[in-house]
Structures are given as structure tokens and as C-alpha cells.
Design an enzyme around this catalytic site. Structure first.
Site, PDB file in Angstrom:
ATOM      1  N   ASP A  19       0.808  -1.223   0.000  1.00  0.00           N
ATOM      2  CA  ASP A  19       0.000   0.000   0.000  1.00  0.00           C
ATOM      3  C   ASP A  19       0.840   1.272   0.000  1.00  0.00           C
ATOM      4  O   ASP A  19       0.310   2.376  -0.030  1.00  0.00           O
ATOM      5  CB  ASP A  19      -0.967  -0.004   1.188  1.00  0.00           C
ATOM      6  CG  ASP A  19      -0.237  -0.089   2.519  1.00  0.00           C
ATOM      7  OD1 ASP A  19       1.012  -0.047   2.522  1.00  0.00           O
ATOM      8  OD2 ASP A  19      -0.909  -0.210   3.560  1.00  0.00           O
ATOM      9  N   ARG A  71      12.828  11.757   5.914  1.00  0.00           N
ATOM     10  CA  ARG A  71      14.228  11.449   6.200  1.00  0.00           C
ATOM     11  C   ARG A  71      15.171  12.084   5.203  1.00  0.00           C
ATOM     12  O   ARG A  71      14.816  12.325   4.048  1.00  0.00           O
ATOM     13  CB  ARG A  71      14.441   9.949   6.345  1.00  0.00           C
ATOM     14  CG  ARG A  71      13.952   9.124   5.190  1.00  0.00           C
ATOM     15  CD  ARG A  71      14.188   7.636   5.463  1.00  0.00           C
ATOM     16  NE  ARG A  71      14.023   6.867   4.242  1.00  0.00           N
ATOM     17  CZ  ARG A  71      14.298   5.585   4.131  1.00  0.00           C
ATOM     18  NH1 ARG A  71      14.748   4.913   5.171  1.00  0.00           N
ATOM     19  NH2 ARG A  71      14.131   4.951   2.986  1.00  0.00           N
ATOM     20  N   ARG A 116      21.676   2.850  -3.869  1.00  0.00           N
ATOM     21  CA  ARG A 116      22.040   1.624  -3.155  1.00  0.00           C
ATOM     22  C   ARG A 116      22.848   0.701  -4.049  1.00  0.00           C
ATOM     23  O   ARG A 116      22.891   0.897  -5.263  1.00  0.00           O
ATOM     24  CB  ARG A 116      20.756   0.884  -2.776  1.00  0.00           C
ATOM     25  CG  ARG A 116      19.787   1.713  -1.983  1.00  0.00           C
ATOM     26  CD  ARG A 116      18.370   1.634  -2.535  1.00  0.00           C
ATOM     27  NE  ARG A 116      17.554   2.720  -1.961  1.00  0.00           N
ATOM     28  CZ  ARG A 116      16.929   2.625  -0.803  1.00  0.00           C
ATOM     29  NH1 ARG A 116      16.942   1.494  -0.149  1.00  0.00           N
ATOM     30  NH2 ARG A 116      16.274   3.653  -0.309  1.00  0.00           N
ATOM     31  N   ASP A 152      19.651  -3.989  -1.475  1.00  0.00           N
ATOM     32  CA  ASP A 152      18.872  -2.763  -1.696  1.00  0.00           C
ATOM     33  C   ASP A 152      18.841  -1.891  -0.447  1.00  0.00           C
ATOM     34  O   ASP A 152      18.329  -0.774  -0.488  1.00  0.00           O
ATOM     35  CB  ASP A 152      17.441  -3.100  -2.143  1.00  0.00           C
ATOM     36  CG  ASP A 152      16.733  -4.043  -1.192  1.00  0.00           C
ATOM     37  OD1 ASP A 152      17.253  -5.151  -0.967  1.00  0.00           O
ATOM     38  OD2 ASP A 152      15.674  -3.678  -0.662  1.00  0.00           O
ATOM     39  N   ASN A 153      19.373  -2.408   0.642  1.00  0.00           N
ATOM     40  CA  ASN A 153      19.428  -1.606   1.868  1.00  0.00           C
ATOM     41  C   ASN A 153      20.859  -1.203   2.205  1.00  0.00           C
ATOM     42  O   ASN A 153      21.149  -0.839   3.342  1.00  0.00           O
ATOM     43  CB  ASN A 153      18.817  -2.375   3.040  1.00  0.00           C
ATOM     44  CG  ASN A 153      17.325  -2.584   2.861  1.00  0.00           C
ATOM     45  OD1 ASN A 153      16.676  -1.848   2.121  1.00  0.00           O
ATOM     46  ND2 ASN A 153      16.782  -3.576   3.526  1.00  0.00           N
TER      47      ASN A 153
HETATM   48  P1  AMP Z   1      12.426  -2.943   2.817  1.00  0.00           P
HETATM   49  O1  AMP Z   1      12.401  -4.314   3.361  1.00  0.00           O
HETATM   50  O2  AMP Z   1      11.706  -1.960   3.662  1.00  0.00           O
HETATM   51  O3  AMP Z   1      13.791  -2.472   2.444  1.00  0.00           O
HETATM   52  O4  AMP Z   1      11.574  -2.991   1.482  1.00  0.00           O
HETATM   53  C1  AMP Z   1      11.889  -3.801   0.399  1.00  0.00           C
HETATM   54  C2  AMP Z   1      11.051  -3.418  -0.806  1.00  0.00           C
HETATM   55  O5  AMP Z   1       9.660  -3.582  -0.536  1.00  0.00           O
HETATM   56  C3  AMP Z   1      11.232  -1.977  -1.230  1.00  0.00           C
HETATM   57  O6  AMP Z   1      11.224  -1.925  -2.626  1.00  0.00           O
HETATM   58  C4  AMP Z   1      10.026  -1.284  -0.653  1.00  0.00           C
HETATM   59  O7  AMP Z   1       9.696  -0.151  -1.381  1.00  0.00           O
HETATM   60  C5  AMP Z   1       8.960  -2.368  -0.759  1.00  0.00           C
HETATM   61  N1  AMP Z   1       7.953  -2.187   0.289  1.00  0.00           N
HETATM   62  C6  AMP Z   1       8.096  -2.419   1.595  1.00  0.00           C
HETATM   63  N2  AMP Z   1       6.972  -2.116   2.268  1.00  0.00           N
HETATM   64  C7  AMP Z   1       6.069  -1.678   1.369  1.00  0.00           C
HETATM   65  C8  AMP Z   1       4.734  -1.197   1.427  1.00  0.00           C
HETATM   66  N3  AMP Z   1       4.063  -1.091   2.568  1.00  0.00           N
HETATM   67  N4  AMP Z   1       4.148  -0.828   0.270  1.00  0.00           N
HETATM   68  C9  AMP Z   1       4.804  -0.905  -0.884  1.00  0.00           C
HETATM   69  N5  AMP Z   1       6.062  -1.336  -1.018  1.00  0.00           N
HETATM   70  C10 AMP Z   1       6.714  -1.723   0.092  1.00  0.00           C
HETATM   71 MG    MG Z   2      14.782  -1.050   1.670  1.00  0.00          MG
END
Ligand code: AMP
Ligand code: MG
Length: 500
Positions: free
Chosen positions: A121, A172, A179, A248-249
Site C-alpha cells: 500500500d 528522512r 544503493r 537494496d538496503n
Molecule cells: P524494505 O524491506 O523496507 O527495504 O523494502 C523492500 C522493498 O519492498 C522496497 O522496494 C520497498 O519499497 C517495498 N515495500 C516495503 N513495504 C512496502 C509497502 N508497505 N508498500 C509498498 N512497497 C513496500
Molecule cells: Mg529497503
């Protein structure tokens, strides 16, 4: 509110991002605005009382000069490659230059869906927003390179997670959100031109010195390796576990980014894991340097064609011989092999300071490792152990943290004789420790208490009180004892969640 946006990423080719506006929210309310950071960064037109500020921080208003984009990236998540990730719940509103001339990204997290949301979302629950605010600001105060938190708001909307939860948006700031996964995005599509443009952009923005080298891409890679080694060594010295070190992080600028289920350890354990989704302990405390190196190998793979084809030659299209190509690949391999050595140096440098040592001795690594093993087997609290070391009655205080104090005494004897071999005085040694051994870290149970009060009772006072203490992690604050203490048995947080 006036921010002097000066956007550069949007000038890169169209496939680097998608232009997307934030999705307005119902009823935003400001939780916190970091006016000190705003001052530091020259964001002077912002005032927490001002309605426009709330509009920007909630995504309800797009101020002049802002050109919101969702950045494209790929990434290895828990070892598996996803060619298409991208900002699925974050948006880059634009960039600005600080008074020192540093370029910063201004980003919202939780501002609604983007073309990269893949069914999500695009929102963020309030809990993770508060967690990231507290932890990233604390990291900054501890001296760890990190993204910063400028503001947090509630949205007045509820999100469907396991249950219905309150929504939040974090603003932020980073010196750059590119990345390792951004490089993988272009590389996996065989888009060499995009890759080159990205590398040149990052070199100009973060590592301009690389341009002077014989092969600027190799020099750039070497600089990224160094920045990551330094960063992870810092994490280790504070008992910090990132929790989701996916490619990606991992930021090219060498900042801690994308705080998810991260945590600071209480009782020390080499293989501590908090994240509920890290079931194979891939991102356990002790694995962090190894994973850092693994991620950098993935980065090197993407850069290989640039290493080989461009060594700052006048004519970039001139043929590269096999011998030259092999030589340059060997250099990149050596850099990667060197990661462990560079990391170890940074780590030891940090750990020596934590023990109040200013000179080098070959046996120091062993002394540190013995202590860590002892802390683990004796269930000693990481932060408190080192904090007590920096106090007048170091030994008598610290030994109370060890379940078998006589084992600690034996180690402490070695530490004392090592300290006695130094030319610096006891007072100087203590001063070294007091600069790097914090009293206050954002302990899990305190973060949890702040989130619970906010989510369950709409009470942000617990969050603010904790935040205030974390502003000065190295000085003892009157009446704030509870923040330096480890959790009681029933307060221990065993697992953290990424809250997506
Ligand atoms: P993260 O684990 O937070 O680094 O997210 C990994 C990927 O999932 C990234 O591409 C985020 O943009 C996507 N993502 C994480 N949470 C959501 C969310 N609530 N809605 C859409 N994309 C998400
Ligand atoms: Mg991320």
C-alpha cells in the site's frame, strides 16, 4: 515553508525513476520536528507550527521546486535476486544543498503507492516510523553515519497489517539514497549506458577524488568498500544489528539506511538475531561484516564492465587488451579480499578505544575477543559493560554484570596489565572510553514502550522522553537511570518486526 530544492537525480535518464506524487492523507498531525537538524542543514524556512510544513511532511502539499520521484532499484533480498524493487513506499521530494555545500536527499517514507509498490500500500505504520526516528537520530548522536530524521507525522488513517494500525510518515534526509541494488538494476538489464551514468553520478556526488585515479571506477569501488567497512565496524562497536542487510538496503554513500527490524543488543551474543523475518540468521550480529563483503561482491559484479572498459583513457572507446582486462579484474578482486583486513583494522581501532587503549599491541584483538566470549557466556550487557569500564570504579562495577565474576576478574587482570603498558594516564584512558562508550542507546524495550504508548493511547510523551535522553548518549543525565538499565526479565524484547 521554503526549501530551496536543487534536483539532480531527475536529470538522469527517465528509466532511473518514475515521477509520482505522494497520496494525500486524511488528517495529518505533527509528532515531532527536528529543528536542530533543520538549522544544521540550512532548512531555515521550516517551522513546526506552520501549516505548510505539515502539508509537506504528510505529502498533502507539494512545495515549489519539489519534483517527487520514486527511485528505481533491484536487490538481493536474503540472498535471492529481485530485478525490480524500487521505492515502493518512499518518495524523493527533491534535493537541497546545505550551507556547507553538501547535497542532501529529502524523502518521505510511507507517502503512498508508487509504480514500484508491487501490491503493497506504500504506507508505513506508525510503529516503524517512531522506531526509525529514534534509532537513526540516536545513531547520528553516537557518531555512526546514517540517514537523519527530520519529521514524523501521524496520518489520521488506519492501515491493514495483522490488525488495523495507525499510519505514519517519516521525513528522512540522506546524503544520497542510491544503493548497491541501484547498480544491480541497470546491470541486470544489461544497460551499460545507465550503469555508467549512475557510476559517474555517484562518483561526482560522493567520491570525487576517484576521478583523479588511473581507473576512476576501480577507485570508486575501493572507496565504497572502505566506507562500508568503516560503517559496519561502527555498528559492531555499539552492538547494533541492522537486521535486513539486503543489497537494496546498502547505501553507496556508506550511511546506515532503511531501518527495519534493527536493534541494539542488551545481553551480548555473537549470533544475536532480532528480526522476525531473518529465520536463518543470515543477518546475525557476527555475520554483518561477511554479509557486507558479500554485498560488495555483488556491487563489483555490476561494475566489472566499467572496470575493464574505462581507465580514464582519453579515448574511452579504445580497445582494452585481454591482459589489461585481467589486470583490472585482479585489482578489483584484491580490493574485495582486502575488505576483511580493512574491516578488521577499523573494528580493532574502535574496540581499542572502548577499552581505553591508545597504542597498538598485537595481542589486542585476542583481548577483545576474550572479553566478548566472556560477555556471552556470562550474559553481560554489552553497553553497560563498556560504560562501566569508563567509570572510576570500573572493575567493581563491571564485575557485577558477569554471572561468574571470578572469570571476569581473570580477564580484567590482563586488561589492567595491558593498560599499564601504555604511556597514557588512567585519566586519559578513561577519557578515551567516555567518548565512545555510550550510557544511553535506544534499548528495544524502551522503543517498544514508546511505540505502545503512541499506538495504544495516542500518547507521545514516552517517545519524546526517550528521544531527549538519546540526544546526549555520552553524558549522564540526572533522573534518567531507567534508560541506562537493561530490561527486566518481563521487559525483554526477543523479536523485532519490519512492520511493512
Ligand atoms: P524494505 O524491506 O523496507 O527495504 O523494502 C523492500 C522493498 O519492498 C522496497 O522496494 C520497498 O519499497 C517495498 N515495500 C516495503 N513495504 C512496502 C509497502 N508497505 N508498500 C509498498 N512497497 C513496500
Ligand atoms: Mg529497503
Amino acid at each position: 515553508m521554503k526549501i530551496h530544492f536543487d534536483n539532480s537525480y531527475i536529470k538522469l535518464p527517465k528509466n532511473f525513476y518514475t515521477e509520482t506524487n505522494p497520496t494525500p492523507v486524511k488528517n495529518p498531525e505533527l509528532i515531532v520536528f527536528n529543528d536542530k537538524l533543520a538549522d544544521e542543514l540550512g532548512l531555515t524556512g521550516i517551522d513546526s507550527e506552520c501549516l505548510t510544513a505539515l502539508g509537506v511532511f504528510s505529502g498533502n502539499e507539494i512545495t515549489e521546486g519539489s519534483e517527487p520521484i520514486a527511485m528505481a532499484y533491484a536487490g538481493h533480498q536474503f540472498g535471492g535476486f529481485s530485478p525490480r524493487l524500487g521505492d515502493g513506499r518512499a518518495l524523493l521530494l527533491g534535493e537541497f544543498l546545505s550551507p556547507k555545500g553538501v547535497r542532501y536527499d529529502f524523502q518521505l517514507k510511507g507517502s503512498g503507492p508508487t509504480p514500484w509498490s508491487r501490491g503493497g500500500d506504500g504506507r508505513s505504520a506508525l510503529g516503524p516510523v517512531l522506531r526509525e526516528y529514534l534509532v537513526s537520530e540516536s545513531m547520528a548522536k553516537l557518531g555512526v553515519p546514517t540517514t537523519r530524521a527530520l519529521a514524523a507525522v501521524t496520518t489520521g488513517e488506519e492501515l491493514a497489517r495483522n490488525t488495523l494500525v495507525a499510519g505514519g510518515i517519516l521525513t528522512r534526509i540522506s546524503t544520497g539514497f542510491v544503493r548497491v541494488g541501484t547498480f544491480q538494476y541497470f546491470s541486470s538489464q544489461g544497460d551499460l549506458e545507465g550503469l555508467k551514468q549512475l557510476a559517474d553520478y555517484e562518483i561526482a556526488r560522493h567520491y570525487p577524488e576517484s576521478k583523479k585515479a588511473k581507473n576512476k571506477y576501480v577507485a570508486f569501488f575501493e572507496a565504497v568498500v572502505d566506507a562500508q567497512a568503516k560503517l559496519i565496524a561502527k555498528w559492531m562497536s555499539f552492538g547494533f544489528i541492522h537486521g535486513v542487510m539486503n543489497t537494496d538496503n546498502m547505501s553507496i554513500a556508506g550511511e546506515t539506511i532503511d531501518y527495519g527490524p534493527c536493534a541494539f543488543m542488551d545481553e551480548f551474543s555473537h549470533n544475536r538475531v532480532y528480526s522476525s523475518i531473518d529465520q536463518n540468521a543470515r543477518y546475525a550480529y557476527d555475520n554483518q561484516p561477511k554479509i557486507g563483503q558479500w554485498n560488495l561482491i555483488r556491487l563489483a559484479e555490476t561494475l566489472l564492465p566499467l572496470f575493464v572498459n574505462n581507465s580514464n583513457k582519453e579515448d574511452e572507446n579504445s580497445e582494452v587488451s585481454d591482459v589489461e582486462a585481467k589486470a583490472v579484474v585482479k585489482v578489483a578482486e584484491d580490493i574485495l579480499t582486502n575488505f576483511s583486513r580493512i574491516y578488521h583494522q577499523y573494528w580493532l581501532e574502535n574496540m581499542r578505544k572502548k577499552l581505553g587503549l591508545s597504542e597498538k599491541n598485537e595481542a589486542d584483538a585476542e583481548l577483545v575477543n576474550e572479553l566478548l566470549d566472556l560477555m556471552e557466556s556470562n550474559k553481560a550487557d554489552f553497553t553497560l559493560t563498556f560504560y562501566y569500564f569508563s567509570q572510576n570504579d570500573a572493575l567493581s562495577q563491571a564485575r557485577t554484570l558477569f554471572s561468574k565474576p571470578e572469570e571476569f576478574d581473570a580477564w580484567a587482570d590482563k586488561w589492567q596489565s595491558r593498560r599499564a603498558s601504555e604511556t597514557c594516564t588512567v585519566a586519559e584512558s578513561r577519557a578515551i572510553m567516555q567518548k565512545v562508550n555510550p550510557i544511553y542507546i535506544p534499548r528495544n524495550h524502551q522503543i517498544e514502550a514508546a511505540i505502545r504508548a503512541a499506538e495504544d493511547h495516542n500518547d507521545f510523551s514516552v517517545f519524546h522522553a526517550l528521544h531527549e535522553v538519546l540526544e546526549n548518549p555520552f553524558s549522564l543525565q540526572k533522573g534518567k537511570e531507567k534508560y541506562l538499565l537493561p530490561p527486566k526479565k518481563d521487559e525483554i524484547v526477543h523479536q523485532t518486526f519490519c512492520g511493512t
